[in-house]
Enzyme design. Structure first.
Site, PDB file in Angstrom:
ATOM      1  CG  ASN A  13      10.773 -15.632  67.942  1.00  0.00           C
ATOM      2  OD1 ASN A  13      10.615 -15.011  66.315  1.00  0.00           O
ATOM      3  ND2 ASN A  13      12.198 -15.459  67.391  1.00  0.00           N
ATOM      4  CE  LYS A  15      11.713 -19.027  68.481  1.00  0.00           C
ATOM      5  NZ  LYS A  15      12.576 -20.370  69.430  1.00  0.00           N
ATOM      6  CG  HIS A  99      16.245 -16.589  66.482  1.00  0.00           C
ATOM      7  ND1 HIS A  99      16.090 -18.055  66.052  1.00  0.00           N
ATOM      8  CD2 HIS A  99      15.581 -15.965  67.297  1.00  0.00           C
ATOM      9  CE1 HIS A  99      16.316 -18.510  67.492  1.00  0.00           C
ATOM     10  NE2 HIS A  99      15.207 -17.446  67.755  1.00  0.00           N
ATOM     11  CD  GLU A 101      15.004 -20.701  66.430  1.00  0.00           C
ATOM     12  OE1 GLU A 101      14.186 -20.037  65.756  1.00  0.00           O
ATOM     13  OE2 GLU A 101      14.517 -21.241  67.339  1.00  0.00           O
ATOM     14  CD  GLU A 171      17.395 -15.457  71.569  1.00  0.00           C
ATOM     15  OE1 GLU A 171      16.376 -14.788  71.890  1.00  0.00           O
ATOM     16  OE2 GLU A 171      17.854 -15.472  70.724  1.00  0.00           O
ATOM     17  N   GLY A 177      13.980 -22.410  73.285  1.00  0.00           N
ATOM     18  CA  GLY A 177      13.269 -23.781  73.579  1.00  0.00           C
ATOM     19  C   GLY A 177      13.140 -25.095  74.140  1.00  0.00           C
ATOM     20  CB  SER A 217      13.502 -21.513  78.617  1.00  0.00           C
ATOM     21  OG  SER A 217      13.473 -21.816  77.849  1.00  0.00           O
TER      22      SER A 217
HETATM   23  C1  PEP Z   1      14.078 -17.022  71.179  1.00  0.00           C
HETATM   24  O1  PEP Z   1      13.392 -18.402  70.059  1.00  0.00           O
HETATM   25  O2  PEP Z   1      14.120 -16.215  70.674  1.00  0.00           O
HETATM   26  C2  PEP Z   1      13.673 -17.694  72.372  1.00  0.00           C
HETATM   27  C3  PEP Z   1      14.182 -16.719  73.345  1.00  0.00           C
HETATM   28  O3  PEP Z   1      12.810 -18.540  72.865  1.00  0.00           O
HETATM   29  P1  PEP Z   1      12.386 -19.053  73.857  1.00  0.00           P
HETATM   30  O4  PEP Z   1      11.866 -18.761  74.575  1.00  0.00           O
HETATM   31  O5  PEP Z   1      10.937 -20.081  73.132  1.00  0.00           O
HETATM   32  O6  PEP Z   1      13.565 -19.615  74.295  1.00  0.00           O
END
Ligand code: PEP
Length: 260
Positions: A13, A15, A99, A101, A171, A177, A217
């Protein structure tokens, strides 16, 4: 439950990162580094503006193109929106919906997530439906209840013949993040719970065929342990998907788990 019934998927992703002009060199580097796994489906979910370049740069590769959101509407007076049919016309295979966000900053609700997943499926693509609890919900012991609610709301309008094309991404918001990863046991526990909910509501055959990803992460360092869990079929990767070498390392972990 046996992993042979479902696909391993590693989805990046991006973003709101990279520029359309940077896509070609990224794709060339990733294609060069891509481990020779036949069983893992690799996906890059790019900003809309990058999709045509990415599509061209990945021609004849095993990497699929994905998007990060879509409009609830089919067409018409919705300034700034992008429809499912538009994404399908660009040969997009996967679309992330819900997601955290989008839920946090753009008012996405459990019910709009469900309707968006239906729009993706009706246009022949696969939704990657994101669910996951906040830190406060985890600390209050509400993780399973909350994820159960999100999963049922997102899947409620999807008929059985389409459900098998859905992907769920667990998630935990506190791990996105932040550099904090859920432990392999914590992630497995929730992914197993999601599969159990699908089994109870929609039957064992569908439950065993749906890929459930972990996101939060994930990196080359922790991927192997997470992906070795029986109910974790892949990853949704933010930060580490922006560096071809890091992303390739995660794909390599799938190859190690599947013994390729
Ligand atoms: C995400 O935003 O879907 C995600 C998993 O981000 P990160 O791997 O940076 O935590």
């Amino acid at each position: 439950m046996n992993k042979k019934y479902r696909k391993a998927i590693i989805a990046g992703n991006w973003k709101m990162n990279l520029l359309p002009s940077e896509v070609k060199s990224f794709a060339e580097e990733l294609r060069h580094l891509l481990p020779k796994t036949k069983t893992c489906e690799v996906v890059l979910c790019a900003p809309y503006t990058h999709i045509p370049n990415l599509r061209r740069s990945l021609k004849d590769s095993r990497i699929y193109v994905g998007a990060q959101d879509l409009s609830l509407h089919d067409k018409g007076a919705f300034t700034g929106e992008i429809s499912a049919a538009m994404l399908d016309d660009l040969s997009v295979h996967y679309v992330i919906v819900g997601h955290s966000e989008r839920r946090q900053y753009h008012g996405e609700t459990d019910f709009s997530v469900g309707d968006k997943a239906v729009a993706v499926l009706e246009n022949g693509m696969s939704p990657i439906i994101c669910v996951g609890e906040s830190l406060e919900q985890r600390e209050r012991g509400l993780t399973m209840e909350y994820v159960r609610y999100q999963t049922l709301a997102a899947l409620s309008k999807i008929p059985d013949d389409k459900l098998r094309h859905c992907v769920i991404a667990y998630e935990p918001i506190w791990a996105i993040g932040t550099g904090k990863t859920a432990s392999a046991q914590q992630a497995q526990e929730v992914c197993e719970c999601i599969r159990r909910i699908i089994r109870e509501r929609r039957g064992a055959r569908l439950a065993r065929s749906i890929s459930i990803l972990y996101g939060g992460s994930m990196s080359g360092k922790n991927a192997l342990e997470l992906l070795s869990m029986p109910d974790i079929d892949g990853g949704l990767i933010g930060g580490a998907s922006l560096k071809p070498a890091d992303f390739a390392q995660i794909i390599d972990a799938v190859a190690q788990v599947t013994g390729e």
